[in-house]
Design a protein around this motif. Structure first.
Motif, PDB file in Angstrom:
ATOM      1  N   ALA A 179       0.842  -1.215   0.000  1.00 32.86           N
ATOM      2  CA  ALA A 179       0.000   0.000   0.000  1.00 32.86           C
ATOM      3  C   ALA A 179       0.870   1.255   0.000  1.00 32.86           C
ATOM      4  O   ALA A 179       0.556   2.243  -0.662  1.00 32.86           O
ATOM      5  CB  ALA A 179      -0.931  -0.010   1.207  1.00 32.86           C
ATOM      6  N   ARG A 180       1.990   1.201   0.746  1.00 30.86           N
ATOM      7  CA  ARG A 180       2.874   2.374   0.801  1.00 30.86           C
ATOM      8  C   ARG A 180       3.421   2.687  -0.597  1.00 30.86           C
ATOM      9  O   ARG A 180       3.341   3.823  -1.073  1.00 30.86           O
ATOM     10  CB  ARG A 180       4.035   2.108   1.766  1.00 30.86           C
ATOM     11  CG  ARG A 180       5.107   3.182   1.685  1.00 30.86           C
ATOM     12  CD  ARG A 180       6.383   2.867   2.464  1.00 30.86           C
ATOM     13  NE  ARG A 180       7.472   3.698   1.967  1.00 30.86           N
ATOM     14  CZ  ARG A 180       8.348   3.326   1.037  1.00 30.86           C
ATOM     15  NH1 ARG A 180       8.279   2.116   0.496  1.00 30.86           N
ATOM     16  NH2 ARG A 180       9.288   4.146   0.627  1.00 30.86           N
ATOM     17  N   LEU A 181       3.929   1.653  -1.272  1.00 32.16           N
ATOM     18  CA  LEU A 181       4.488   1.881  -2.617  1.00 32.16           C
ATOM     19  C   LEU A 181       3.406   2.330  -3.578  1.00 32.16           C
ATOM     20  O   LEU A 181       3.601   3.224  -4.396  1.00 32.16           O
ATOM     21  CB  LEU A 181       5.129   0.593  -3.152  1.00 32.16           C
ATOM     22  CG  LEU A 181       6.525   0.290  -2.629  1.00 32.16           C
ATOM     23  CD1 LEU A 181       7.056  -0.974  -3.266  1.00 32.16           C
ATOM     24  CD2 LEU A 181       7.475   1.455  -2.947  1.00 32.16           C
ATOM     25  N   ARG A 182       2.241   1.688  -3.486  1.00 31.50           N
ATOM     26  CA  ARG A 182       1.166   2.021  -4.417  1.00 31.50           C
ATOM     27  C   ARG A 182       0.729   3.482  -4.235  1.00 31.50           C
ATOM     28  O   ARG A 182       0.448   4.171  -5.212  1.00 31.50           O
ATOM     29  CB  ARG A 182      -0.007   1.041  -4.249  1.00 31.50           C
ATOM     30  CG  ARG A 182      -1.067   1.231  -5.309  1.00 31.50           C
ATOM     31  CD  ARG A 182      -1.834  -0.009  -5.656  1.00 31.50           C
ATOM     32  NE  ARG A 182      -2.961   0.339  -6.504  1.00 31.50           N
ATOM     33  CZ  ARG A 182      -3.371  -0.335  -7.550  1.00 31.50           C
ATOM     34  NH1 ARG A 182      -2.774  -1.442  -7.927  1.00 31.50           N
ATOM     35  NH2 ARG A 182      -4.400   0.060  -8.256  1.00 31.50           N
ATOM     36  N   ARG A 183       0.711   3.922  -2.971  1.00 35.40           N
ATOM     37  CA  ARG A 183       0.362   5.332  -2.704  1.00 35.40           C
ATOM     38  C   ARG A 183       1.358   6.267  -3.399  1.00 35.40           C
ATOM     39  O   ARG A 183       0.985   7.244  -4.022  1.00 35.40           O
ATOM     40  CB  ARG A 183       0.426   5.604  -1.194  1.00 35.40           C
ATOM     41  CG  ARG A 183      -0.918   5.658  -0.517  1.00 35.40           C
ATOM     42  CD  ARG A 183      -0.867   6.252   0.860  1.00 35.40           C
ATOM     43  NE  ARG A 183       0.261   5.898   1.684  1.00 35.40           N
ATOM     44  CZ  ARG A 183       0.327   4.814   2.484  1.00 35.40           C
ATOM     45  NH1 ARG A 183      -0.686   3.966   2.534  1.00 35.40           N
ATOM     46  NH2 ARG A 183       1.406   4.588   3.216  1.00 35.40           N
ATOM     47  N   ILE A 184       2.645   5.933  -3.298  1.00 33.56           N
ATOM     48  CA  ILE A 184       3.655   6.828  -3.877  1.00 33.56           C
ATOM     49  C   ILE A 184       3.574   6.814  -5.403  1.00 33.56           C
ATOM     50  O   ILE A 184       3.534   7.860  -6.046  1.00 33.56           O
ATOM     51  CB  ILE A 184       5.082   6.426  -3.429  1.00 33.56           C
ATOM     52  CG1 ILE A 184       5.195   6.458  -1.903  1.00 33.56           C
ATOM     53  CG2 ILE A 184       6.125   7.343  -4.054  1.00 33.56           C
ATOM     54  CD1 ILE A 184       6.545   6.000  -1.373  1.00 33.56           C
ATOM     55  N   VAL A 185       3.532   5.609  -6.003  1.00 35.50           N
ATOM     56  CA  VAL A 185       3.639   5.559  -7.470  1.00 35.50           C
ATOM     57  C   VAL A 185       2.312   5.866  -8.166  1.00 35.50           C
ATOM     58  O   VAL A 185       2.296   6.090  -9.379  1.00 35.50           O
ATOM     59  CB  VAL A 185       4.207   4.206  -7.983  1.00 35.50           C
ATOM     60  CG1 VAL A 185       5.562   3.944  -7.381  1.00 35.50           C
ATOM     61  CG2 VAL A 185       3.255   3.065  -7.722  1.00 35.50           C
ATOM     62  N   SER A 186       1.202   5.894  -7.396  1.00 35.70           N
ATOM     63  CA  SER A 186      -0.091   6.231  -8.016  1.00 35.70           C
ATOM     64  C   SER A 186      -0.051   7.595  -8.686  1.00 35.70           C
ATOM     65  O   SER A 186      -0.810   7.863  -9.618  1.00 35.70           O
ATOM     66  CB  SER A 186      -1.208   6.248  -6.973  1.00 35.70           C
ATOM     67  OG  SER A 186      -1.452   4.951  -6.568  1.00 35.70           O
ATOM     68  N   ARG A 187       0.858   8.456  -8.193  1.00 36.81           N
ATOM     69  CA  ARG A 187       0.981   9.789  -8.826  1.00 36.81           C
ATOM     70  C   ARG A 187       1.261   9.675 -10.312  1.00 36.81           C
ATOM     71  O   ARG A 187       0.903  10.542 -11.088  1.00 36.81           O
ATOM     72  CB  ARG A 187       2.180  10.530  -8.258  1.00 36.81           C
ATOM     73  CG  ARG A 187       2.088  10.877  -6.855  1.00 36.81           C
ATOM     74  CD  ARG A 187       3.442  11.428  -6.432  1.00 36.81           C
ATOM     75  NE  ARG A 187       3.721  11.003  -5.081  1.00 36.81           N
ATOM     76  CZ  ARG A 187       4.881  11.171  -4.483  1.00 36.81           C
ATOM     77  NH1 ARG A 187       5.878  11.722  -5.114  1.00 36.81           N
ATOM     78  NH2 ARG A 187       5.036  10.762  -3.262  1.00 36.81           N
ATOM     79  N   ALA A 188       1.966   8.591 -10.679  1.00 33.83           N
ATOM     80  CA  ALA A 188       2.329   8.423 -12.084  1.00 33.83           C
ATOM     81  C   ALA A 188       1.090   8.252 -12.954  1.00 33.83           C
ATOM     82  O   ALA A 188       1.147   8.461 -14.159  1.00 33.83           O
ATOM     83  CB  ALA A 188       3.237   7.203 -12.237  1.00 33.83           C
ATOM     84  N   PHE A 189      -0.026   7.846 -12.345  1.00 28.42           N
ATOM     85  CA  PHE A 189      -1.209   7.496 -13.134  1.00 28.42           C
ATOM     86  C   PHE A 189      -2.406   8.376 -12.796  1.00 28.42           C
ATOM     87  O   PHE A 189      -3.533   8.038 -13.113  1.00 28.42           O
ATOM     88  CB  PHE A 189      -1.558   6.016 -12.897  1.00 28.42           C
ATOM     89  CG  PHE A 189      -0.399   5.107 -13.180  1.00 28.42           C
ATOM     90  CD1 PHE A 189      -0.129   4.711 -14.480  1.00 28.42           C
ATOM     91  CD2 PHE A 189       0.441   4.672 -12.174  1.00 28.42           C
ATOM     92  CE1 PHE A 189       0.958   3.904 -14.763  1.00 28.42           C
ATOM     93  CE2 PHE A 189       1.529   3.860 -12.443  1.00 28.42           C
ATOM     94  CZ  PHE A 189       1.786   3.475 -13.748  1.00 28.42           C
ATOM     95  N   SER A 190      -2.157   9.508 -12.124  1.00 33.31           N
ATOM     96  CA  SER A 190      -3.267  10.398 -11.769  1.00 33.31           C
ATOM     97  C   SER A 190      -3.838  11.011 -13.051  1.00 33.31           C
ATOM     98  O   SER A 190      -3.129  11.119 -14.058  1.00 33.31           O
ATOM     99  CB  SER A 190      -2.761  11.523 -10.860  1.00 33.31           C
ATOM    100  OG  SER A 190      -1.870  12.338 -11.604  1.00 33.31           O
ATOM    101  N   PRO A 191      -5.124  11.429 -13.024  1.00 33.41           N
ATOM    102  CA  PRO A 191      -5.707  12.045 -14.220  1.00 33.41           C
ATOM    103  C   PRO A 191      -4.845  13.214 -14.723  1.00 33.41           C
ATOM    104  O   PRO A 191      -4.691  13.408 -15.931  1.00 33.41           O
ATOM    105  CB  PRO A 191      -7.073  12.527 -13.733  1.00 33.41           C
ATOM    106  CG  PRO A 191      -7.399  11.640 -12.580  1.00 33.41           C
ATOM    107  CD  PRO A 191      -6.100  11.269 -11.938  1.00 33.41           C
ATOM    108  N   LYS A 192      -4.231  13.957 -13.790  1.00 32.78           N
ATOM    109  CA  LYS A 192      -3.403  15.099 -14.193  1.00 32.78           C
ATOM    110  C   LYS A 192      -2.189  14.616 -14.997  1.00 32.78           C
ATOM    111  O   LYS A 192      -1.847  15.179 -16.042  1.00 32.78           O
ATOM    112  CB  LYS A 192      -2.947  15.853 -12.916  1.00 32.78           C
ATOM    113  CG  LYS A 192      -2.545  17.274 -13.172  1.00 32.78           C
ATOM    114  CD  LYS A 192      -2.354  18.030 -11.863  1.00 32.78           C
ATOM    115  CE  LYS A 192      -0.958  18.631 -11.842  1.00 32.78           C
ATOM    116  NZ  LYS A 192      -0.405  18.806 -10.513  1.00 32.78           N
TER     117      LYS A 192
END
Ligand code: HEM
Length: 406
Positions: free
Chosen positions: A92-105
């Motif tokens: 969950a920690r890693l997914r939280r950090i790398v999710s930025r790569a896939f944000s709508p923005k």
């Protein structure tokens, strides 16, 4: 591996027989170079079982690895563990950090890049003439997208491509496991991974010292919660993007062209109103082709699923490909129908913590690439039989002749 060398329709017929049995069937694990033959696994082939196991990650664990057979422990020591092989809270920690790569923005930012790359690919096809869709189109887009996401400079891209070719050559390996050729390819594969790690580590260190307005900077510098990737974690993330986002999208593109050629009435329907129908067409391509055949889980405790009593330590393989043809969920499952609705396929994984992080990026790539192709080359069709990759993991097409003559 003999099973995976058989024609796809025969394999699907065998999966249908397994589904009808109504209980998970136990298989021995295939042998792979330098990997200790592990315990066998139970095959989950029904949609309901795959969904239930995906949802229940406390019991169906992704550790020590979500692939089958699993990589040797020394490899994880050298290269780090990708998040797909982790459970929460580490995952969950890693997914939280790398999710930025896939944000709508972030996706909106990358959209123009994808459009530009797709246009360049079609320019090159027109200049060279059509030959192999995989090499000229499908293999080019996803890797360029991942490199631009990671901020890999233009001049380093041929190098990255050559390293990826070395990795792919090994994943398509055939023949004796101990042959000099297999060992040479395996060595080449490991070296290629290490080379890519070094490249992104350099990039990561540079962005830590001088942050820029790009993804690597966002990943290696702390977010508002104080979380950031270590340089080693950045290397593992890049590997994961290459493994998870490259061949999958490439194969979805190739299967897409093959399916829209084999089903001309569906192609007509799509082209009659591309914007309205491409969303449904992409979901159906992913369901029908299932570019990822399977992932694995290991039972953390005794548990009953689908009437079968599993024990702690048992391995189960979630066959997304088989679940996507389950007649309990999909009416007439072997019919390719771009208007299918609802379409609760598990081609991007089942509902749960590991659901594909790049699904929206993959959808965007397919939508833009097919729009560019059909818009400029309306006669586009596959013109011969595909050649398939020998793999129990990637439902891969290695060559697909094509034409766009009217
Ligand atoms: C058609 C294209 C794609 C398909 C079919 C696909 C399929 C999948 C599947 C089945 C999983 C689940 C793994 C599991 O069950 O443990 C997964 C996870 C993942 N995918 Fe994709 N994928 C695609 C494209 C992409 C792209 C373009 C990226 C990124 C560039 C990506 C990044 C990931 C990541 C990071 C995970 C791990 C998520 C986690 O463990 O939390 N995928 N993908």
């Amino acid at each position: 591996m003999a099973f995976w060398d058989r024609p796809p329709e025969e394999r699907l017929a065998d999966f249908a027989r397994l589904r009808e049995l109504g209980r998970p069937v136990y298989f021995a694990e295939p042998r792979v170079p330098l990997v200790r033959a592990g315990k066998g696994f139970h095959a989950l082939v029904r949609h309901a079982d795959v969904v239930a196991a995906s949802r229940n990650a406390k019991v169906f664990s992704s550790e020590p690895a979500a692939t089958s057979p699993e990589p040797p422990p020394w490899l994880a020591k050298i290269l780090g563990t990708p998040m797909v092989n982790m459970d929460d809270p580490r995952h969950a920690r890693l997914r939280r950090i790398v999710s930025r790569a896939f944000s709508p923005k972030m996706l909106a930012k990358i959209e123009a890049d994808i459009e530009e790359t797709a246009a360049r690919i079609v320019d090159d096809v027109v200049a060279a003439g059509p030959d192999d869709f995989v090499e000229q189109v499908a293999a080019r887009l996803p890797i360029t997208v991942i490199c631009s996401m990671m901020g890999v400079p233009e001049r380093a891209r041929p190098y990255v491509l050559s390293r990826i070719d070395a990795m792919t050559e090994y994943s398509g390996v055939r023949g004796s496991l101990a042959s000099p050729r297999t060992l040479r390819l395996l060595y080449g594969n490991l070296r290629a991974i290490a080379d890519l790690h070094r490249l992104v580590a350099r990039l990561g260190r540079a962005r830590r010292e001088n942050p820029a307005n790009d993804l690597v900077s966002a990943l290696v510098n702390a977010n508002p919660d104080g979380e950031r990737l270590s340089v080693k974690e950045l290397g593992s993330f890049f590997d994961l993007l290459l493994v998870a986002g490259n061949e999958t999208t490439r194969n979805a593109l190739s299967h897409g062209l093959r399916l829209l050629t084999d089903h001309p009435e569906q192609r007509e329907l799509l082209l009659a109103d591309y914007d309205a129908r491409i969303g449904g067409a992409i979901e159906e391509i992913i369901r029908f082709a299932s570019p990822i055949i399977q992932f694995r889980r290991t039972l953390k405790e005794d548990h009953e699923l689908g009437g079968h009593p599993f024990q702690a330590g048992d391995k189960v393989v979630l066959y997304y490909l088989a679940a996507n043809r389950d007649p309990e969920v999909f009416a007439d499952p072997d019919r390719f129908d771009i208007t299918r609705s609802p379409n609760p396929h598990v081609g991007f994984g089942g509902p749960g913590p590991h659901l594909c992080l790049g699904a929206n990026l993959a959808r965007m790539e397919l939508k833009i690439m097919f729009r560019e192709l059909y818009g400029r080359l309306p006669g586009l069709r596959a013109s011969g039989a595909p050649e398939y990759l020998l793999s129990s993991f990637d439902n891969g097409i290695t060559r697909l002749p094509f034409t766009y003559a009217k």
